[in-house]
Design an enzyme around this catalytic site. Structure first.
Site, short mmCIF file in Angstrom:
data_model
loop_
_atom_site.label_atom_id
_atom_site.label_comp_id
_atom_site.label_asym_id
_atom_site.label_seq_id
_atom_site.Cartn_x
_atom_site.Cartn_y
_atom_site.Cartn_z
N ALA A 272 4.73 -0.49 3.96
CA ALA A 272 3.96 0.69 4.38
C ALA A 272 4.00 0.89 5.89
O ALA A 272 4.03 2.02 6.38
CB ALA A 272 2.52 0.57 3.89
N HIS B 16 6.01 -4.07 0.34
CA HIS B 16 5.25 -4.42 1.55
C HIS B 16 5.91 -3.80 2.78
O HIS B 16 6.18 -4.48 3.77
CB HIS B 16 5.15 -5.94 1.70
CG HIS B 16 3.99 -6.37 2.56
ND1 HIS B 16 3.36 -7.57 2.42
CD2 HIS B 16 3.33 -5.75 3.60
CE1 HIS B 16 2.39 -7.69 3.30
NE2 HIS B 16 2.36 -6.58 4.03
N GLU C 248 4.93 -12.62 -3.11
CA GLU C 248 5.96 -11.74 -2.56
C GLU C 248 7.22 -12.53 -2.23
O GLU C 248 7.15 -13.50 -1.47
CB GLU C 248 5.42 -11.04 -1.30
CG GLU C 248 4.26 -10.11 -1.62
CD GLU C 248 3.77 -9.31 -0.41
OE1 GLU C 248 4.24 -9.58 0.71
OE2 GLU C 248 2.92 -8.43 -0.60
N GLY D 224 -11.53 -0.04 9.04
CA GLY D 224 -10.97 -0.46 10.31
C GLY D 224 -10.00 0.59 10.85
O GLY D 224 -10.06 1.76 10.48
N ARG D 225 -9.08 0.14 11.70
CA ARG D 225 -8.15 1.06 12.36
C ARG D 225 -7.35 1.90 11.37
O ARG D 225 -7.24 3.11 11.49
CB ARG D 225 -7.18 0.28 13.26
CG ARG D 225 -7.81 -0.37 14.48
CD ARG D 225 -6.72 -1.10 15.27
NE ARG D 225 -7.23 -1.76 16.45
CZ ARG D 225 -7.72 -3.00 16.45
NH1 ARG D 225 -7.75 -3.69 15.33
NH2 ARG D 225 -8.18 -3.53 17.57
N ILE D 226 -6.74 1.22 10.40
CA ILE D 226 -5.86 1.93 9.47
C ILE D 226 -6.65 2.91 8.63
O ILE D 226 -6.26 4.07 8.45
CB ILE D 226 -5.11 0.92 8.58
CG1 ILE D 226 -4.16 0.07 9.43
CG2 ILE D 226 -4.33 1.65 7.48
CD1 ILE D 226 -3.56 -1.11 8.70
N SER E 17 -3.00 -3.12 1.77
CA SER E 17 -3.65 -4.14 2.60
C SER E 17 -3.04 -5.51 2.33
O SER E 17 -2.14 -5.94 3.04
CB SER E 17 -5.16 -4.15 2.34
OG SER E 17 -5.80 -5.07 3.18
N ARG E 18 -3.50 -6.18 1.30
CA ARG E 18 -2.97 -7.49 0.94
C ARG E 18 -3.04 -7.67 -0.58
O ARG E 18 -3.98 -7.22 -1.24
CB ARG E 18 -3.77 -8.63 1.59
CG ARG E 18 -3.47 -8.85 3.07
CD ARG E 18 -2.05 -9.36 3.27
NE ARG E 18 -1.77 -9.68 4.66
CZ ARG E 18 -1.30 -8.82 5.54
NH1 ARG E 18 -1.06 -7.56 5.19
NH2 ARG E 18 -1.05 -9.19 6.79
#
Length: 319
Positions: free
Chosen positions: A282, A280, A261, A150-152, A231-232
């Protein structure tokens, strides 16, 4: 046009976004005491970043029109519950946040390859002489595999390819091979991605991607390979990752996201020198946070005007 919205900002966002929302005439509820705010029941728009958001929070908000996610991933939002209440859910992907997360992923790659934690310790602990036996890794010319495109991931590909001359490949069943090649990336099957020197995860967390990287997948990585997840949490099985890092069957892991988290104080990853961790963040740069917060304000304005937000995720619209 109706009077302003009552906007409940659950997680902190950049002041520029808050100022934009307030400047448009909306009432804002925010801060640690938001749950006890006397006008909470009047909320018409919720803004959320990473906090879990389900019907236990918004079911009583009978005037609620929309939930706006500050960021792209919406795994923390109970979208079916929102839809059943007629509440729109929109996110704020792209912009400076995408480049910020991409830079964060590459920073973790470099931190692992250049053993930044260990090199810092050598200097601080007067172990200078150990440098003669050190051989650091290179991102230049490395074989990089992206999971998700995707975009990232596209920004990561540009940084690694154009910036470092890395050989970048990607796996994403939702993106055509032609599109990948047009972007300068060679498509590979998932098992082949696992054989690369550097693996970077850029897929959302879904039931299909939960534990996508587990014991079997980690076993296919070579002993000097590193894996990065911005990401996750939940995409990499943390227990399997700890085992692989302990056994030194892979070179290292850069982890910005966790199953829980914040992670527990005794999380086993904390004791591993070949794990490079961050909380978390980035995408948490000044430009990225400001851009997303202003995007949030724009989505709220669309809702206020009775329009369908361009980033609407659940197909609803105001009537």
């Amino acid at each position: 046009m109706s009077s302003g919205e009552v906007v409940c900002i659950i997680d902190p966002i950049h002041p520029a976004g808050v100022e934009a929302v307030a400047g448009n005439g909306h009432t804002i509820i925010q801060g640690e005491g938001w749950r006890d705010h006397p006008t909470l029941s009047e909320t018409s728009v919720i803004v959320v970043r990473t906090s879990p958001l389900g019907s236990d929070t918004f079911a009583s908000m009978r005037k609620l029109k929309a939930i706006v996610k500050h960021g792209a991933g919406v795994d923390n939002i109970d979208i079916p519950a929102a839809s059943s209440q007629g509440v729109m859910v929109a996110n704020t992907p792209g912009g400076n946040n995408s480049t910020a997360v991409a830079e964060g992923a590459v920073a973790l790659m470099l931190g692992l390859l250049r053993q930044v934690r260990e090199m810092d310790a050598l200097v601080r602990e007067d172990r200078w002489g150990e440098r003669w036996g050190i051989r650091l890794g290179d991102l230049t010319g490395a074989k990089v595999g992206l999971i998700g495109f995707g975009r990232i991931a596209r920004y990561v590909a540009k940084i690694c390819g154009a910036g470092f001359g890395a050989e970048v490949t990607a796996y994403d069943p939702m993106v055509s091979e032609k599109d990948m090649r047009t972007a300068g990336v060679e498509p590979l099957p998932f098992p082949e991605i696992l054989k690369r020197d550097v693996i970077s995860i850029h897929t959302p967390l879904t039931e299909g991607t939960r534990n996508l990287i587990g014991e079997d997948e980690l076993a296919q990585m070579h002993a000097k390979a590193i894996i990065v997840n911005c990401s996750r949490g939940g995409i990499i099985n943390e227990a399997a990752l700890v085992a692989a890092l302990n056994a030194r069957s892979i070179g290292g892991a850069g982890i910005d996201v966790f199953d829980d988290e914040p992670p527990a104080a005794d999380h086993p990853l904390f004791k591993l020198p070949n794990a490079l961790l961050s909380p978390h963040v980035a995408g948490v740069t000044e430009a990225g946070m400001k851009d997303m917060a202003l995007h949030v304000a724009k989505v709220i304005e669309a809702v206020h005007r009775g329009e369908r937000p361009s980033t609407l995720l659940n197909g609803l619209a105001l009537v």
